[in-house]
Design a protein around this motif. Structure first.
Motif, PDB file in Angstrom:
ATOM      1  N   PRO A  46       5.471  10.154  -4.329  1.00 14.48           N
ATOM      2  CA  PRO A  46       5.789   9.861  -2.927  1.00 14.48           C
ATOM      3  C   PRO A  46       6.570   8.573  -2.716  1.00 14.48           C
ATOM      4  CG  PRO A  46       3.514   9.284  -3.383  1.00 14.48           C
ATOM      5  CD  PRO A  46       4.079   9.832  -4.658  1.00 14.48           C
ATOM      6  N   GLN A  47       6.848   7.808  -3.802  1.00 14.45           N
ATOM      7  CA  GLN A  47       7.308   6.435  -3.611  1.00 14.45           C
ATOM      8  C   GLN A  47       8.677   6.320  -2.947  1.00 14.45           C
ATOM      9  OE1 GLN A  47       5.325   3.835  -5.263  1.00 14.45           O
ATOM     10  NE2 GLN A  47       4.014   5.140  -6.501  1.00 14.45           N
ATOM     11  N   SER A  48       9.467   7.408  -2.999  1.00 13.97           N
ATOM     12  CA  SER A  48      10.787   7.281  -2.376  1.00 13.97           C
ATOM     13  C   SER A  48      10.668   7.364  -0.853  1.00 13.97           C
ATOM     14  CB  SER A  48      11.731   8.363  -2.889  1.00 13.97           C
ATOM     15  OG  SER A  48      11.159   9.623  -2.684  1.00 13.97           O
ATOM     16  N   ALA A  49       9.630   8.036  -0.360  1.00 11.94           N
ATOM     17  CA  ALA A  49       9.470   8.180   1.089  1.00 11.94           C
ATOM     18  C   ALA A  49       8.334   7.332   1.651  1.00 11.94           C
ATOM     19  CB  ALA A  49       9.202   9.652   1.435  1.00 11.94           C
ATOM     20  N   LEU A  50       7.500   6.825   0.768  1.00 10.87           N
ATOM     21  CA  LEU A  50       6.324   6.060   1.226  1.00 10.87           C
ATOM     22  C   LEU A  50       6.136   4.862   0.296  1.00 10.87           C
ATOM     23  CD1 LEU A  50       3.811   5.810   3.031  1.00 10.87           C
ATOM     24  CD2 LEU A  50       2.610   7.259   1.403  1.00 10.87           C
ATOM     25  N   VAL A  51       6.231   3.674   0.877  1.00 15.39           N
ATOM     26  CA  VAL A  51       6.127   2.449   0.078  1.00 15.39           C
ATOM     27  C   VAL A  51       4.949   1.633   0.588  1.00 15.39           C
ATOM     28  CG1 VAL A  51       7.348   0.353  -0.618  1.00 15.39           C
ATOM     29  CG2 VAL A  51       8.625   2.462  -0.259  1.00 15.39           C
ATOM     30  N   ALA A  52       4.224   1.022  -0.341  1.00 19.18           N
ATOM     31  CA  ALA A  52       3.103   0.149   0.037  1.00 19.18           C
ATOM     32  C   ALA A  52       3.407  -1.267  -0.416  1.00 19.18           C
ATOM     33  CB  ALA A  52       1.814   0.653  -0.613  1.00 19.18           C
ATOM     34  N   PHE A  53       3.273  -2.212   0.523  1.00 13.62           N
ATOM     35  CA  PHE A  53       3.468  -3.632   0.196  1.00 13.62           C
ATOM     36  C   PHE A  53       2.154  -4.380   0.450  1.00 13.62           C
ATOM     37  CE2 PHE A  53       7.777  -2.498   1.806  1.00 13.62           C
ATOM     38  CZ  PHE A  53       8.494  -2.754   0.646  1.00 13.62           C
ATOM     39  N   SER A  54       1.819  -5.264  -0.469  1.00 11.95           N
ATOM     40  CA  SER A  54       0.720  -6.180  -0.191  1.00 11.95           C
ATOM     41  C   SER A  54       1.099  -7.039   1.014  1.00 11.95           C
ATOM     42  CB  SER A  54       0.459  -7.080  -1.395  1.00 11.95           C
ATOM     43  OG  SER A  54      -0.402  -8.130  -1.016  1.00 11.95           O
ATOM     44  N   ALA A  55       0.129  -7.271   1.916  1.00  6.25           N
ATOM     45  CA  ALA A  55       0.397  -8.131   3.073  1.00  6.25           C
ATOM     46  C   ALA A  55       0.260  -9.608   2.720  1.00  6.25           C
ATOM     47  CB  ALA A  55      -0.530  -7.768   4.226  1.00  6.25           C
ATOM     48  N   VAL A  56      -0.023  -9.900   1.450  1.00  7.54           N
ATOM     49  CA  VAL A  56      -0.137 -11.306   1.020  1.00  7.54           C
ATOM     50  C   VAL A  56       1.265 -11.825   0.719  1.00  7.54           C
ATOM     51  CG1 VAL A  56      -1.086 -12.854  -0.725  1.00  7.54           C
ATOM     52  CG2 VAL A  56      -2.421 -10.879   0.047  1.00  7.54           C
ATOM     53  N   CYS A  57       1.634 -12.903   1.377  1.00 12.28           N
ATOM     54  CA  CYS A  57       2.978 -13.454   1.176  1.00 12.28           C
ATOM     55  C   CYS A  57       3.122 -13.948  -0.262  1.00 12.28           C
ATOM     56  CB  CYS A  57       3.216 -14.604   2.157  1.00 12.28           C
ATOM     57  SG  CYS A  57       4.845 -15.355   1.964  1.00 12.28           S
ATOM     58  N   PRO A  58       4.210 -13.576  -0.935  1.00 11.66           N
ATOM     59  CA  PRO A  58       4.377 -14.017  -2.332  1.00 11.66           C
ATOM     60  C   PRO A  58       4.711 -15.500  -2.465  1.00 11.66           C
ATOM     61  CG  PRO A  58       6.276 -12.750  -1.607  1.00 11.66           C
ATOM     62  CD  PRO A  58       5.281 -12.700  -0.485  1.00 11.66           C
ATOM     63  N   HIS A  59       4.889 -16.196  -1.329  1.00 10.70           N
ATOM     64  CA  HIS A  59       5.111 -17.638  -1.418  1.00 10.70           C
ATOM     65  C   HIS A  59       3.772 -18.319  -1.697  1.00 10.70           C
ATOM     66  CE1 HIS A  59       6.125 -21.705   0.585  1.00 10.70           C
ATOM     67  NE2 HIS A  59       6.505 -21.716  -0.667  1.00 10.70           N
ATOM     68  N   LEU A  60       2.950 -18.522  -0.657  1.00 13.18           N
ATOM     69  CA  LEU A  60       1.677 -19.209  -0.879  1.00 13.18           C
ATOM     70  C   LEU A  60       0.485 -18.434  -0.334  1.00 13.18           C
ATOM     71  CD1 LEU A  60       2.731 -22.931  -0.211  1.00 13.18           C
ATOM     72  CD2 LEU A  60       2.424 -21.761  -2.404  1.00 13.18           C
ATOM     73  N   GLY A  61       0.685 -17.152  -0.059  1.00  9.46           N
ATOM     74  CA  GLY A  61      -0.471 -16.305   0.205  1.00  9.46           C
ATOM     75  C   GLY A  61      -0.876 -16.110   1.648  1.00  9.46           C
ATOM     76  N   CYS A  62      -0.084 -16.545   2.623  1.00  3.20           N
ATOM     77  CA  CYS A  62      -0.427 -16.255   4.022  1.00  3.20           C
ATOM     78  C   CYS A  62      -0.241 -14.762   4.300  1.00  3.20           C
ATOM     79  CB  CYS A  62       0.459 -17.058   4.963  1.00  3.20           C
ATOM     80  SG  CYS A  62       0.152 -18.833   4.867  1.00  3.20           S
ATOM     81  N   SER A  63      -0.664 -14.325   5.472  1.00  7.55           N
ATOM     82  CA  SER A  63      -0.562 -12.898   5.816  1.00  7.55           C
ATOM     83  C   SER A  63       0.799 -12.592   6.417  1.00  7.55           C
ATOM     84  CB  SER A  63      -1.646 -12.531   6.834  1.00  7.55           C
ATOM     85  OG  SER A  63      -2.877 -12.484   6.186  1.00  7.55           O
ATOM     86  N   VAL A  64       1.465 -11.615   5.835  1.00 10.85           N
ATOM     87  CA  VAL A  64       2.763 -11.180   6.362  1.00 10.85           C
ATOM     88  C   VAL A  64       2.518 -10.172   7.481  1.00 10.85           C
ATOM     89  CG1 VAL A  64       4.855  -9.896   5.763  1.00 10.85           C
ATOM     90  CG2 VAL A  64       3.933 -11.572   4.163  1.00 10.85           C
ATOM     91  N   ARG A  65       3.287 -10.272   8.561  1.00 11.65           N
ATOM     92  CA  ARG A  65       3.113  -9.342   9.677  1.00 11.65           C
ATOM     93  C   ARG A  65       4.444  -8.646   9.979  1.00 11.65           C
ATOM     94  NH1 ARG A  65       2.330 -14.483  13.706  1.00 11.65           N
ATOM     95  NH2 ARG A  65       4.519 -15.021  13.856  1.00 11.65           N
ATOM     96  N   TYR A  66       4.342  -7.558  10.711  1.00  8.23           N
ATOM     97  CA  TYR A  66       5.568  -6.847  11.099  1.00  8.23           C
ATOM     98  C   TYR A  66       5.996  -7.341  12.474  1.00  8.23           C
ATOM     99  CZ  TYR A  66       8.702  -3.175  12.660  1.00  8.23           C
ATOM    100  OH  TYR A  66       9.782  -2.490  13.155  1.00  8.23           O
ATOM    101  N   ASP A  67       7.226  -7.766  12.548  1.00  8.59           N
ATOM    102  CA  ASP A  67       7.774  -8.268  13.799  1.00  8.59           C
ATOM    103  C   ASP A  67       8.654  -7.156  14.390  1.00  8.59           C
ATOM    104  OD1 ASP A  67       9.160  -9.526  15.758  1.00  8.59           O
ATOM    105  OD2 ASP A  67       9.788 -11.254  14.541  1.00  8.59           O
ATOM    106  N   ALA A  68       8.071  -6.382  15.334  1.00  8.40           N
ATOM    107  CA  ALA A  68       8.770  -5.194  15.859  1.00  8.40           C
ATOM    108  C   ALA A  68      10.051  -5.570  16.602  1.00  8.40           C
ATOM    109  CB  ALA A  68       7.838  -4.417  16.782  1.00  8.40           C
TER     110      ALA A  68
END
Ligand code: FES
Length: 221
Positions: free
Chosen positions: A130-152
């Motif tokens: 399913p990876q071409s149509a469905l992708v999962a990302f960790s919400a942990v920021c790869p910089h220093l670990g804060c929570s990444v959010r979606y900005d609509a």
């Protein structure tokens, strides 16, 4: 005032200096010492064994949290995900949970982390890949670990801590993150109770954490 020494005691009732010894009192002291030693040993075992179990268990609990976990249905993403204004993709945040056990208790529904699912309904979904149509990302920021959010509003992911910005494929657009958002393995499992056409699927994610602030995505050991 010194204690008078009885003159008519037998030899075994005197010590090497000739002082009179009360044999019964001596035996009682020896017995009490023996009992006290036994109590101390038992107490140490009582306190020490659980501590050892706890320390062994800490090692087990801190091992990497791996394995696929069910996080949503595919239909949830389509029905409840936010729609990207520019791509039509659905963006849906899920919480990954597990049951943890320590030396004493079972803790159900412990939060392991959060994951962003990005589903492109325009791509045919292949349940076995399913990876071409469905992708999962960790919400942990790869910089220093804060929570990444979606900005609509801006149709992108952002991290409030140091203004890191990512596009919907997880690539860094702005800010200090040294690598893209961390991708997680995702798989679909048929929901046999589903009566819809096409049938619904459970979405499962192999959740893991990565070392922050380096260019490569290296899982934490
Ligand atoms: S922790 Fe996300 S940009 Fe710094």
């Amino acid at each position: 005032m010194s204690e008078a020494t009885p003159v008519n005691l037998p030899d075994h009732a005197r010590d090497t200096t000739g002082t009179a010894v009360n044999k019964a009192a001596h035996d009682r002291r020896s017995f009490l010492k023996w009992v006290w030693g036994g109590l101390k040993t038992a107490l140490a075992a009582l306190l020490g064994v659980p501590a050892l179990i706890y320390l062994a268990d800490v090692g087990r609990r801190q091992r990497p949290l791996r394995g696929f976990r069910r996080v949503a249905r595919l239909s949830d993403i389509l029905q409840h995900g936010k729609t990207s204004a520019t791509t039509g993709k659905r963006i849906y945040e899920v919480v990954v949970r597990e049951t943890r056990r320590d030396a004493w208790m079972i803790h159900p529904n412990q939060v392991l982390g959060r994951v962003w699912l990005v589903h492109d309904p325009n791509q045919k979904i292949e349940p076995n890949d399913p990876q071409s149509a469905l992708v999962a990302f960790s919400a942990v920021c790869p910089h220093l670990g804060c929570s990444v959010r979606y900005d609509a509003m801006d149709d992108r992911f952002s991290c409030p801590c140091h203004a890191g910005v990512f596009d919907l494929s997880g690539q860094v657009l702005e800010g200090p993150p040294p690598r893209p958002m961390d991708r997680l393995q995702v798989r679909l499992v048929p929901d046999k109770s589903s009566s819809t056409n096409p049938p619904d699927y459970f979405v499962e994610v192999d959740y893991q954490e990565f070392v922050p602030d380096i260019p490569q995505a290296i899982p934490r050991s």
